[in-house]
Motif scaffolding. Structure first.
Motif, mmCIF file in Angstrom:
data_model
loop_
_atom_site.group_PDB
_atom_site.id
_atom_site.type_symbol
_atom_site.label_atom_id
_atom_site.label_comp_id
_atom_site.label_asym_id
_atom_site.label_seq_id
_atom_site.Cartn_x
_atom_site.Cartn_y
_atom_site.Cartn_z
ATOM 1 N N UNK A 255 -28.900 -29.790 -13.432
ATOM 2 C CA UNK A 255 -28.339 -29.926 -12.081
ATOM 3 C C UNK A 255 -28.106 -28.590 -11.366
ATOM 4 N N UNK A 256 -28.114 -27.486 -12.109
ATOM 5 C CA UNK A 256 -27.934 -26.167 -11.503
ATOM 6 C C UNK A 256 -29.267 -25.460 -11.240
ATOM 7 N N UNK A 257 -30.379 -26.167 -11.435
ATOM 8 C CA UNK A 257 -31.700 -25.553 -11.231
ATOM 9 C C UNK A 257 -31.821 -25.022 -9.805
ATOM 10 N N UNK A 258 -32.465 -23.860 -9.688
ATOM 11 C CA UNK A 258 -32.687 -23.261 -8.370
ATOM 12 C C UNK A 258 -34.165 -23.432 -8.023
ATOM 13 N N UNK A 259 -34.411 -24.276 -7.015
ATOM 14 C CA UNK A 259 -35.783 -24.626 -6.646
ATOM 15 C C UNK A 259 -36.014 -24.310 -5.173
ATOM 16 N N UNK A 260 -37.108 -23.587 -4.915
ATOM 17 C CA UNK A 260 -37.538 -23.264 -3.559
ATOM 18 C C UNK A 260 -38.793 -24.102 -3.284
ATOM 19 N N UNK A 261 -38.723 -24.960 -2.281
ATOM 20 C CA UNK A 261 -39.863 -25.806 -1.945
ATOM 21 C C UNK A 261 -40.829 -25.046 -1.039
ATOM 22 N N UNK A 262 -42.126 -25.305 -1.252
ATOM 23 C CA UNK A 262 -43.183 -24.711 -0.437
ATOM 24 C C UNK A 262 -43.878 -25.841 0.310
ATOM 25 N N UNK A 263 -44.029 -25.662 1.619
ATOM 26 C CA UNK A 263 -44.708 -26.702 2.378
ATOM 27 C C UNK A 263 -45.563 -26.078 3.472
ATOM 28 N N UNK A 264 -46.572 -26.826 3.870
ATOM 29 C CA UNK A 264 -47.414 -26.392 4.974
ATOM 30 C C UNK A 264 -46.734 -26.772 6.281
ATOM 31 N N UNK A 265 -47.133 -26.134 7.337
ATOM 32 C CA UNK A 265 -46.632 -26.489 8.667
ATOM 33 C C UNK A 265 -46.835 -27.982 8.888
ATOM 34 N N UNK A 266 -45.894 -28.616 9.583
ATOM 35 C CA UNK A 266 -46.057 -30.022 9.899
ATOM 36 C C UNK A 266 -45.511 -30.974 8.846
ATOM 37 N N UNK A 267 -44.886 -30.439 7.793
ATOM 38 C CA UNK A 267 -44.313 -31.301 6.754
ATOM 39 C C UNK A 267 -42.787 -31.325 6.826
ATOM 40 N N UNK A 268 -42.250 -31.077 8.027
ATOM 41 C CA UNK A 268 -40.798 -30.962 8.190
ATOM 42 C C UNK A 268 -40.045 -32.204 7.725
ATOM 43 N N UNK A 269 -40.636 -33.389 7.904
ATOM 44 C CA UNK A 269 -39.943 -34.618 7.499
ATOM 45 C C UNK A 269 -39.704 -34.632 5.993
#
Length: 121
Positions: free
Chosen positions: A74-88
């Protein structure tokens, strides 16, 4: 001691780009994964200080992998990567526990700053 990172992206090119950026900033790449299933397995094995996780991948999405990683740690540090247009999708990722986002195409200075901020809390 260098902080460890796991890089998860279905694109070998993107993994290499992130590896080059993060190693240049003094991080040690503990693991790489090409899909969500592999990400969960490798996270369980290596417990990196921070994980970069692509949102759109085959077999298991980044968001599904994030949910499983958060149940492992539960303390994992995760940075998500997304392309433009995936804001939802970013709202779903935040609800699932993502600490930050970086948008493709990657800006090396921004990637380094965001990952460092997440590691340092």
């Amino acid at each position: 001691m260098a902080k460890t990172v796991m890089i998860v992206d279905d694109s070998l090119f993107m993994r290499k780009m992130l590896r080059d950026i993060l190693e240049g900033e003094g991080f040690e790449v503990a693991a790489e994964a090409a899909d969500g299933d592999e990400a969960v397995t490798k996270f369980r094995d290596c417990r990196p200080d921070v994980t970069t996780l692509d949102i759109v991948m085959p077999n298991k999405t980044g968001i599904d992998a994030l949910r499983e990683i958060m149940t492992i740690d539960p303390a994992a540090r995760v940075v998500m990567c997304s392309a433009m247009g995936q804001e939802t999708l970013t709202a779903s990722a935040t609800e699932a526990g993502a600490k930050a986002f970086i948008v493709k195409p990657f800006n090396p200075e921004l990637v380094a700053r965001v990952v460092r901020e997440v590691v340092e809390g």
